[in-house]
Design a protein around this motif. Structure first.
Motif, PDB file in Angstrom:
ATOM      1  N   GLY A  53     -21.956   3.567  35.388  1.00  0.00           N
ATOM      2  CA  GLY A  53     -21.790   4.485  34.263  1.00  0.00           C
ATOM      3  C   GLY A  53     -22.364   3.919  32.975  1.00  0.00           C
ATOM      4  N   GLY A  54     -22.128   2.632  32.716  1.00  0.00           N
ATOM      5  CA  GLY A  54     -22.651   2.007  31.509  1.00  0.00           C
ATOM      6  C   GLY A  54     -24.169   1.963  31.501  1.00  0.00           C
ATOM      7  N   PHE A  55     -24.773   1.698  32.660  1.00  0.00           N
ATOM      8  CA  PHE A  55     -26.228   1.628  32.742  1.00  0.00           C
ATOM      9  C   PHE A  55     -26.851   3.001  32.449  1.00  0.00           C
ATOM     10  CE2 PHE A  55     -30.289   1.669  35.034  1.00  0.00           C
ATOM     11  CZ  PHE A  55     -30.891   0.552  34.487  1.00  0.00           C
ATOM     12  N   VAL A  56     -26.306   4.039  33.073  1.00  0.00           N
ATOM     13  CA  VAL A  56     -26.830   5.399  32.849  1.00  0.00           C
ATOM     14  C   VAL A  56     -26.612   5.822  31.398  1.00  0.00           C
ATOM     15  CG1 VAL A  56     -26.580   7.824  33.493  1.00  0.00           C
ATOM     16  CG2 VAL A  56     -26.548   6.060  35.261  1.00  0.00           C
ATOM     17  N   TYR A  57     -25.427   5.517  30.862  1.00  0.00           N
ATOM     18  CA  TYR A  57     -25.112   5.859  29.478  1.00  0.00           C
ATOM     19  C   TYR A  57     -26.085   5.191  28.519  1.00  0.00           C
ATOM     20  CZ  TYR A  57     -22.396   6.009  25.112  1.00  0.00           C
ATOM     21  OH  TYR A  57     -21.982   6.186  23.816  1.00  0.00           O
ATOM     22  N   PHE A  58     -26.410   3.926  28.747  1.00  0.00           N
ATOM     23  CA  PHE A  58     -27.357   3.204  27.890  1.00  0.00           C
ATOM     24  C   PHE A  58     -28.757   3.767  28.043  1.00  0.00           C
ATOM     25  CE2 PHE A  58     -30.354  -0.136  26.885  1.00  0.00           C
ATOM     26  CZ  PHE A  58     -29.822  -0.704  25.723  1.00  0.00           C
ATOM     27  N   TRP A  59     -29.187   4.014  29.270  1.00  0.00           N
ATOM     28  CA  TRP A  59     -30.540   4.521  29.547  1.00  0.00           C
ATOM     29  C   TRP A  59     -30.800   5.862  28.872  1.00  0.00           C
ATOM     30  CZ3 TRP A  59     -30.865   8.942  32.837  1.00  0.00           C
ATOM     31  CH2 TRP A  59     -32.172   9.374  33.103  1.00  0.00           C
ATOM     32  N   ARG A  60     -29.813   6.711  28.772  1.00  0.00           N
ATOM     33  CA  ARG A  60     -29.999   8.057  28.206  1.00  0.00           C
ATOM     34  C   ARG A  60     -30.394   8.016  26.728  1.00  0.00           C
ATOM     35  NH1 ARG A  60     -28.321  12.467  31.025  1.00  0.00           N
ATOM     36  NH2 ARG A  60     -27.840  13.578  29.100  1.00  0.00           N
ATOM     37  N   ALA A  61     -30.142   6.896  26.066  1.00  0.00           N
ATOM     38  CA  ALA A  61     -30.512   6.777  24.639  1.00  0.00           C
ATOM     39  C   ALA A  61     -31.668   5.792  24.450  1.00  0.00           C
ATOM     40  CB  ALA A  61     -29.301   6.344  23.816  1.00  0.00           C
ATOM     41  N   GLU A  62     -32.407   5.488  25.493  1.00  0.00           N
ATOM     42  CA  GLU A  62     -33.434   4.453  25.445  1.00  0.00           C
ATOM     43  C   GLU A  62     -34.448   4.681  24.324  1.00  0.00           C
ATOM     44  OE1 GLU A  62     -35.868   1.139  26.698  1.00  0.00           O
ATOM     45  OE2 GLU A  62     -33.761   1.685  26.993  1.00  0.00           O
ATOM     46  N   GLU A  63     -34.894   5.927  24.142  1.00  0.00           N
ATOM     47  CA  GLU A  63     -35.947   6.165  23.158  1.00  0.00           C
ATOM     48  C   GLU A  63     -35.455   6.125  21.717  1.00  0.00           C
ATOM     49  OE1 GLU A  63     -34.288  10.228  24.284  1.00  0.00           O
ATOM     50  OE2 GLU A  63     -34.738   8.320  25.268  1.00  0.00           O
ATOM     51  N   ARG A  64     -34.123   6.021  21.522  1.00  0.00           N
ATOM     52  CA  ARG A  64     -33.601   6.050  20.153  1.00  0.00           C
ATOM     53  C   ARG A  64     -33.294   4.658  19.596  1.00  0.00           C
ATOM     54  NH1 ARG A  64     -30.428  10.437  22.243  1.00  0.00           N
ATOM     55  NH2 ARG A  64     -28.472   9.294  22.035  1.00  0.00           N
ATOM     56  N   TYR A  65     -33.334   3.621  20.420  1.00  0.00           N
ATOM     57  CA  TYR A  65     -32.994   2.272  19.942  1.00  0.00           C
ATOM     58  C   TYR A  65     -34.085   1.745  19.001  1.00  0.00           C
ATOM     59  CZ  TYR A  65     -29.648   2.553  23.746  1.00  0.00           C
ATOM     60  OH  TYR A  65     -28.639   2.942  24.577  1.00  0.00           O
ATOM     61  N   GLY A  66     -33.653   1.246  17.851  1.00  0.00           N
ATOM     62  CA  GLY A  66     -34.582   0.685  16.892  1.00  0.00           C
ATOM     63  C   GLY A  66     -35.246   1.701  15.994  1.00  0.00           C
ATOM     64  N   ARG A  67     -34.938   2.982  16.167  1.00  0.00           N
ATOM     65  CA  ARG A  67     -35.529   4.026  15.315  1.00  0.00           C
ATOM     66  C   ARG A  67     -34.686   4.227  14.059  1.00  0.00           C
ATOM     67  NH1 ARG A  67     -38.991   7.261  18.514  1.00  0.00           N
ATOM     68  NH2 ARG A  67     -39.925   5.846  20.034  1.00  0.00           N
ATOM     69  N   GLY A  68     -35.306   4.653  13.014  1.00  0.00           N
ATOM     70  CA  GLY A  68     -34.555   5.005  11.800  1.00  0.00           C
ATOM     71  C   GLY A  68     -34.187   3.832  10.941  1.00  0.00           C
ATOM     72  N   ILE A  78     -22.466  -0.267  27.442  1.00  0.00           N
ATOM     73  CA  ILE A  78     -21.791   0.815  26.720  1.00  0.00           C
ATOM     74  C   ILE A  78     -21.645   0.472  25.239  1.00  0.00           C
ATOM     75  CG2 ILE A  78     -19.588   2.041  26.470  1.00  0.00           C
ATOM     76  CD1 ILE A  78     -19.270   1.758  29.539  1.00  0.00           C
ATOM     77  N   LEU A  79     -21.187  -0.747  24.977  1.00  0.00           N
ATOM     78  CA  LEU A  79     -20.956  -1.153  23.592  1.00  0.00           C
ATOM     79  C   LEU A  79     -22.266  -1.375  22.838  1.00  0.00           C
ATOM     80  CD1 LEU A  79     -17.931  -3.557  24.114  1.00  0.00           C
ATOM     81  CD2 LEU A  79     -17.912  -1.286  23.069  1.00  0.00           C
ATOM     82  N   ALA A  80     -23.335  -1.758  23.557  1.00  0.00           N
ATOM     83  CA  ALA A  80     -24.631  -1.928  22.908  1.00  0.00           C
ATOM     84  C   ALA A  80     -25.134  -0.595  22.365  1.00  0.00           C
ATOM     85  CB  ALA A  80     -25.646  -2.514  23.891  1.00  0.00           C
ATOM     86  N   ARG A  81     -25.006   0.469  23.139  1.00  0.00           N
ATOM     87  CA  ARG A  81     -25.422   1.790  22.641  1.00  0.00           C
ATOM     88  C   ARG A  81     -24.527   2.231  21.490  1.00  0.00           C
ATOM     89  NH1 ARG A  81     -26.005   7.646  25.843  1.00  0.00           N
ATOM     90  NH2 ARG A  81     -26.039   8.891  23.924  1.00  0.00           N
ATOM     91  N   ALA A  82     -23.211   2.045  21.638  1.00  0.00           N
ATOM     92  CA  ALA A  82     -22.295   2.439  20.570  1.00  0.00           C
ATOM     93  C   ALA A  82     -22.545   1.627  19.303  1.00  0.00           C
ATOM     94  CB  ALA A  82     -20.848   2.271  21.040  1.00  0.00           C
ATOM     95  N   GLY A  83     -22.794   0.308  19.462  1.00  0.00           N
ATOM     96  CA  GLY A  83     -23.043  -0.546  18.314  1.00  0.00           C
ATOM     97  C   GLY A  83     -24.372  -0.262  17.643  1.00  0.00           C
ATOM     98  N   ALA A  84     -25.364   0.196  18.411  1.00  0.00           N
ATOM     99  CA  ALA A  84     -26.664   0.540  17.833  1.00  0.00           C
ATOM    100  C   ALA A  84     -26.541   1.758  16.923  1.00  0.00           C
ATOM    101  CB  ALA A  84     -27.676   0.809  18.937  1.00  0.00           C
ATOM    102  N   ARG A  85     -25.646   2.660  17.292  1.00  0.00           N
ATOM    103  CA  ARG A  85     -25.454   3.880  16.497  1.00  0.00           C
ATOM    104  C   ARG A  85     -24.483   3.651  15.347  1.00  0.00           C
ATOM    105  NH1 ARG A  85     -23.662   9.815  18.919  1.00  0.00           N
ATOM    106  NH2 ARG A  85     -23.757  10.939  16.934  1.00  0.00           N
ATOM    107  N   THR A  86     -23.457   2.811  15.585  1.00  0.00           N
ATOM    108  CA  THR A  86     -22.422   2.553  14.575  1.00  0.00           C
ATOM    109  C   THR A  86     -22.254   1.047  14.423  1.00  0.00           C
ATOM    110  OG1 THR A  86     -21.302   4.554  15.384  1.00  0.00           O
ATOM    111  CG2 THR A  86     -20.078   3.148  13.858  1.00  0.00           C
ATOM    112  N   PRO A  87     -23.036   0.400  13.577  1.00  0.00           N
ATOM    113  CA  PRO A  87     -22.947  -1.064  13.430  1.00  0.00           C
ATOM    114  C   PRO A  87     -21.563  -1.558  13.005  1.00  0.00           C
ATOM    115  CG  PRO A  87     -24.969  -0.231  12.438  1.00  0.00           C
ATOM    116  CD  PRO A  87     -24.144   0.969  12.791  1.00  0.00           C
ATOM    117  N   SER A 147     -28.239  -3.859  17.633  1.00  0.00           N
ATOM    118  CA  SER A 147     -28.193  -3.882  16.170  1.00  0.00           C
ATOM    119  C   SER A 147     -28.483  -5.269  15.604  1.00  0.00           C
ATOM    120  CB  SER A 147     -26.821  -3.397  15.684  1.00  0.00           C
ATOM    121  OG  SER A 147     -25.780  -4.246  16.164  1.00  0.00           O
ATOM    122  N   GLY A 148     -28.193  -6.325  16.344  1.00  0.00           N
ATOM    123  CA  GLY A 148     -28.444  -7.674  15.867  1.00  0.00           C
ATOM    124  C   GLY A 148     -29.818  -8.214  16.229  1.00  0.00           C
ATOM    125  N   ASN A 149     -30.607  -7.430  16.956  1.00  0.00           N
ATOM    126  CA  ASN A 149     -31.944  -7.877  17.374  1.00  0.00           C
ATOM    127  C   ASN A 149     -32.992  -6.802  17.104  1.00  0.00           C
ATOM    128  OD1 ASN A 149     -31.516 -10.563  19.070  1.00  0.00           O
ATOM    129  ND2 ASN A 149     -29.836  -9.191  19.579  1.00  0.00           N
TER     130      ASN A 149
END
Length: 298
Positions: free
Chosen positions: A283-298, A193-202, A123-125
């Motif tokens: 677990g954190g790596f797999v969790y982050f990877w599963r949302a790879e295509e959604r980062y920076g969208r919207g 884990i927190l990077a994916r959560a923070g990307a969705r909920t700043p 979210s910060g980059n």
């Protein structure tokens, strides 16, 4: 004469893409392919983390001195409040409690700053994420590397404090390397884990300081968990001692401090430390990877 019918007529978008060899822009690659791409950009992650370390205190007069001064000042405040006024060092001599406290502050700060930087990694980059194509995991991993570099600088001061308190280097200091390796793996997974959560909920970035402060007080940074919970149910002491922050702090204290023996460690502490590192890192790596295509969208 009627125009010839197009060979593409009636085909769906997916069929058209398959026919002409097209792929979805920014589509998530397979997990092995993602790991390969991440490894190819290891030099970028290292350079990015070094640049962040150099730039963090570039506007301050003392510059990089604040990397060491900040946790030391925190330790001094905690010593005055908890060590002197509240007698949090009960059961320990002054020669043990001072390095006990400073080690706890430095080690917990490593996890704390990794988590706080991880939650803003995407979210910060957003400008970087939207402008360039690269595995997005590079960012939280680079931030975790940045915090590891800062800790390594701080370790020199920590060694001086420990030696000044009467604990001199011996074979147990070799345990510092595996402890830091396990904690780094845990911190990296937590940052992902927190990077994916923070990307969705700043707004999560505003909540995290309160979460981290609560975690710090529950992890025995300023006091010995077995001593303070001696009159409480055993399960309560076990829960606090087996939490990952407490586990890595206790192992580092055991490695560095001469008067902090194995009796202060929970059972199977190395297995617990390795389990936390493997679970959160993978677990954190797999969790982050599963949302790879959604980062920076919207």
């Amino acid at each position: 004469m009627n125009a010839l019918a197009s060979p593409d007529e009636g085909l769906t978008a997916a069929q058209l893409a398959a026919r002409y060899g097209l792929a979805v822009s920014g589509a998530r690659p397979s997990l092995p392919e993602y790991v390969r791409r991440l490894w190819e950009r290891r030099h970028f992650m290292l350079a990015f983390s070094r640049a962040k370390v150099a730039a963090q205190y570039s506007q301050a007069r003392l510059g990089q001195v604040w990397q060491v001064a900040t946790p030391l000042l925190n330790a001094a405040v905690y010593f005055m409040i908890f060590g002197v006024l509240l007698d949090a060092g009960r059961g320990m001599s002054q020669e043990v409690y001072v390095p006990f406290l400073v080690t706890g502050v430095f080690v917990f700060t490593f996890t704390q700053t990794s988590a706080l930087s991880g939650v803003r990694a995407i979210s910060g980059n957003l400008g970087l994420v939207r402008a360039l194509h690269f595995p997005r995991a590079c960012l939280p991993v680079a931030f975790a590397l940045q915090q590891l570099q800062q800790l390594l600088y701080s370790m020199l001061v920590l060694f001086m404090v420990v030696i000044g308190a009467g604990s001199y280097p011996d074979l147990s200091w070799a345990l510092i390397v595996p402890v830091l390796a396990l904690q780094f793996c845990f911190n990296t997974g937590l940052a992902l884990i927190l990077a994916r959560a923070g990307a969705r909920t700043p707004d999560l970035a505003q909540l995290m300081p309160f979460v981290m402060r609560t975690w710090m007080y529950a992890s025995g940074v300023m006091f010995s968990i077995p001593v303070f919970l001696a009159d409480k149910p055993q399960w309560a002491a076990n829960v606090l001692q087996w939490n990952p922050a407490a586990v890595y702090m206790d192992l580092m204290r055991f490695a560095l401090i001469e008067g902090y023996g194995a009796e202060n460690l929970p059972e199977h502490v190395w297995a617990v430390a390795g389990g936390w590192a493997a679970l959160i890192a993978v677990g954190g790596f797999v969790y982050f990877w599963r949302a790879e295509e959604r980062y920076g969208r919207g």
